[in-house]
Design a protein around this motif. Structure first.
Motif, PDB file in Angstrom:
ATOM      1  N   THR A 152      32.615  32.294  39.754  1.00  0.00           N
ATOM      2  CA  THR A 152      33.671  32.885  40.574  1.00  0.00           C
ATOM      3  C   THR A 152      34.751  33.499  39.695  1.00  0.00           C
ATOM      4  O   THR A 152      35.204  34.618  39.923  1.00  0.00           O
ATOM      5  N   THR A 153      35.157  32.745  38.670  1.00  0.00           N
ATOM      6  CA  THR A 153      36.186  33.242  37.756  1.00  0.00           C
ATOM      7  C   THR A 153      35.708  34.488  37.021  1.00  0.00           C
ATOM      8  O   THR A 153      36.468  35.453  36.855  1.00  0.00           O
ATOM      9  N   ILE A 154      34.459  34.497  36.578  1.00  0.00           N
ATOM     10  CA  ILE A 154      33.934  35.659  35.856  1.00  0.00           C
ATOM     11  C   ILE A 154      33.962  36.900  36.747  1.00  0.00           C
ATOM     12  O   ILE A 154      34.421  37.979  36.328  1.00  0.00           O
ATOM     13  N   VAL A 155      33.474  36.768  37.974  1.00  0.00           N
ATOM     14  CA  VAL A 155      33.463  37.920  38.885  1.00  0.00           C
ATOM     15  C   VAL A 155      34.886  38.382  39.184  1.00  0.00           C
ATOM     16  O   VAL A 155      35.180  39.587  39.179  1.00  0.00           O
ATOM     17  N   GLN A 156      35.793  37.435  39.435  1.00  0.00           N
ATOM     18  CA  GLN A 156      37.178  37.803  39.713  1.00  0.00           C
ATOM     19  C   GLN A 156      37.845  38.439  38.498  1.00  0.00           C
ATOM     20  O   GLN A 156      38.705  39.300  38.639  1.00  0.00           O
ATOM     21  N   GLN A 157      37.434  38.026  37.288  1.00  0.00           N
ATOM     22  CA  GLN A 157      38.006  38.635  36.098  1.00  0.00           C
ATOM     23  C   GLN A 157      37.512  40.066  35.909  1.00  0.00           C
ATOM     24  O   GLN A 157      38.075  40.826  35.132  1.00  0.00           O
ATOM     25  N   GLY A 158      36.439  40.442  36.629  1.00  0.00           N
ATOM     26  CA  GLY A 158      36.045  41.847  36.625  1.00  0.00           C
ATOM     27  C   GLY A 158      37.164  42.718  37.155  1.00  0.00           C
ATOM     28  O   GLY A 158      37.393  43.831  36.657  1.00  0.00           O
TER      29      GLY A 158
END
Length: 440
Positions: A152-158
Motif C-alpha cells: 500500500t505504501t509503495i503504491v501510494q508513494q507513486g
C-alpha cells in the motif's frame, strides 16, 4: 493440486508460490507508475500556473475555479466505477482510465480557450476519480490484510514520486518548449503506461480464497458481504477515515494548485528553484511514509491492536501536521517555511496510506472495491472547495499572508480531525459490530 478447505474457502496451490509472489510485485510496480502519472497530471496545472494565467489572462479567482473544476466529476466517477469494479475486467478498466487521462491532456498541447481548459480538467478529473481506490483494490487482491502495509505504501508513494518528478521535469519542459509541451508530454506518457499495463495487468485471488494461515486460526472470520453500505458508511472507523481524508485532500488540492506559486510569489524563488523545491518538499513524504508504515507493521507484528498501530498513528500525524501548518504564519526564512511545508504535507497525506487499510480491515471483501472508491470519492469533495477558496483569499489578501492564512485554516482542521481520530478509529470494535449486524 493442493487444496485446504474450510467453511467454503479454498486455497488453490496449482500456481507455484514463487511465481505468484513475483507476479504480485510486478503488479505493485506497475501500479506505482500508474499513481505517479496520476499525480503528475494533477501537478502540471500548478507548475505552469504563472505563464498559463498570463497567456490566458486569468485572475486568481478564475484559476482557482480551474483548479476546483478538476474535482467536479472526480467523486461521482470514483463512486460509479467503484460500485461496478468487482463485475468488470480490472485490466481493461484501468487501461481505459489511463487513456482518458491522455485524451484530456492533448488539447492543451496547443493554444486554447478558457472553456476548453475547463473541459479538459473536468474530463481528467472524471478519469482520475477511480484511480487510487482501484489501484489499491487490485493490490489487496494479491495481498492479505497482514501483508498490505508495504505494498500500500509503495503504491501510494507513486503519487509522491509523480509530483517529485513533475516538479523539475515539467518545469524544464515548460521553460524549454513552452508550457503547452508539458501537457503533451503527459499525454504521451499515459499512452505508454496503457501499453505496459495491457501486457502485465491482472487481478489477484486473495479476495476469493481464504489463506491457509487464516484457516488454521479459530478466531478468524470475515464480515459477511450482506452488510448494507449505509451501515458501513455510518461506522465510527469509516467516519474517522472520511474526516481525515477530507482535510488531507484539501492539502493535495491546494498543494498541486497553489504551492508552486506560493514559492515564487510569496517566498521569492525563481521558476526553476520553485520546481525543485516543490519536488523536494514532496519527496519528504517518502522517508516519512515508509518509516510510519514500517512502525505500524512492527507494532501489528508484536500484537499491538490496529486501533493504536494504524488509528492512533495516523491521528498523531494529522495533529503534528496541523501544528506545522499553523507555524507558517510565524516570520521565518524562506527555506525554513519550505521545510515546514514538507513536514506538514508529508504527515497529512498519511491519511491516504492508513485510511484505505482501515476501511479494508472492516469491510467485507465483496464490498471492498466499492467502499474504497466511495470513501476516497467523498474525501475528494474537498478538492471542489479548497483551490477556489484559496483563490478567493488571494483575491482579498494578495501576498504571502494570503497564502499562509489558507494554510493556517488547513492546519486547524487537521488538528481537529486528528483529535477526532483518537476517538473514532477502532477497527476491531467496528469489525465486531459489523459482523453482529450481518447476522441480525
Amino acid at each position: 493440486m493442493f487444496e485446504a478447505k474450510d467453511s467454503g474457502f479454498v486455497l488453490d496451490r496449482s500456481v507455484p508460490i514463487a511465481t505468484a509472489s513475483r507476479r504480485r510485485w510486478v503488479i505493485v510496480a506497475s501500479l506505482f507508475l500508474f499513481m505517479a502519472i496520476n499525480f503528475a497530471d494533477k501537478a502540471v496545472l500548478g507548475l505552469v500556473a504563472l505563464p498559463l494565467m498570463r497567456d490566458m489572462q486569468l485572475t486568481h479567482a478564475q484559476f482557482g475555479i480551474v483548479g476546483s473544476a478538476f474535482f467536479l466529476l472526480f467523486a461521482l466517477s470514483g463512486i460509479g466505477l467503484g460500485l461496478v469494479a468487482d463485475r468488470l475486467n480490472v485490466k481493461w478498466l484501468m487501461a481505459g482510465l489511463a487513456l482518458v487521462w491522455a485524451v484530456a491532456q492533448l488539447p492543451l498541447a496547443w493554444p486554447t480557450s478558457f472553456a476548453v481548459l475547463l473541459a479538459c480538467r473536468i474530463l481528467l478529473g472524471a478519469g482520475e476519480g477511480p484511480a487510487s481506490p482501484l489501484a489499491l483494490h487490485v493490490v489487496y487482491t494479491w495481498f492479505e490484510d497482514h501483508e498490505r502495509s508495504l505494498p500500500t505504501t509503495i503504491v501510494q508513494q507513486g503519487a509522491t514520486t509523480g509530483i517529485i518528478l513533475a516538479g523539475p521535469v515539467l518545469t524544464f519542459i515548460a521553460q524549454r518548449w513552452y508550457w503547452h509541451a508539458a501537457f503533451l508530454s503527459l499525454g504521451v506518457v499515459g499512452v505508454m503506461w496503457t501499453i505496459l499495463w495491457l501486457g502485465v495487468g491482472k487481478s489477484g485471488d486473495a479476495h476469493r480464497h481464504r489463506p491457509l494461515g487464516n484457516a488454521l486460526r479459530a478466531d478468524w472470520a470475515p464480515v459477511r458481504s450482506n452488510v448494507r453500505y449505509r451501515r458501513l458508511l455510518t461506522d465510527r472507523t469509516v467516519i474517522g477515515v472520511l474526516l481525515q481524508g477530507l482535510v488531507g485532500y484539501s492539502v493535495i488540492a491546494i498543494g498541486v494548485t497553489w504551492v508552486p506559486s506560493y514559492f515564487r510569489v510569496a517566498l521569492g524563488f525563481s521558476a526553476t528553484e520553485a520546481g525543485w523545491l516543490f519536488a523536494l518538499q514532496v519527496a519528504a513524504q517518502i522517508p516519512i511514509g515508509l518509516a510510519l508504515a514500517m512502525l505500524s507493521h512492527r507494532m501489528l507484528a508484536r500484537g499491538v491492536s490496529s486501533r493504536l498501530a494504524r488509528g492512533a498513528l495516523v491521528s498523531s500525524a494529522c495533529v503534528v501536521s496541523g501544528i506545522a501548518y499553523c507555524m507558517l504564519y510565524v516570520e521565518a526564512p524562506p527555506f525554513a517555511k519550505v521545510a515546514l511545508m514538507a513536514l506538514a504535507s508529508a504527515l497529512a497525506l498519511q491519511a491516504f496510506t492508513f485510511g484505505p487499510l482501515l476501511v479494508a480491515e472492516v469491510t467485507p471483501d465483496a464490498r471492498r472495491a466499492a467502499m474504497l472508491a466511495i470513501t476516497n470519492s467523498i474525501a475528494t469533495l474537498a478538492g471542489l472547495i479548497a483551490p477556489a477558496a484559496m483563490g478567493k483569499v488571494l483575491g482579498v489578501v494578495a501576498n504571502n499572508r494570503g497564502y499562509e492564512l489558507g494554510f493556517i485554516a488547513t492546519g486547524v482542521l487537521l488538528i481537529v480531525v486528528g483529535a477526532a481520530g483518537f476517538l473514532l478509529l477502532d477497527p476491531q470494535r467496528s469489525h465486531k459490530r459489523l459482523e453482529q449486524s450481518s447476522q441480525g
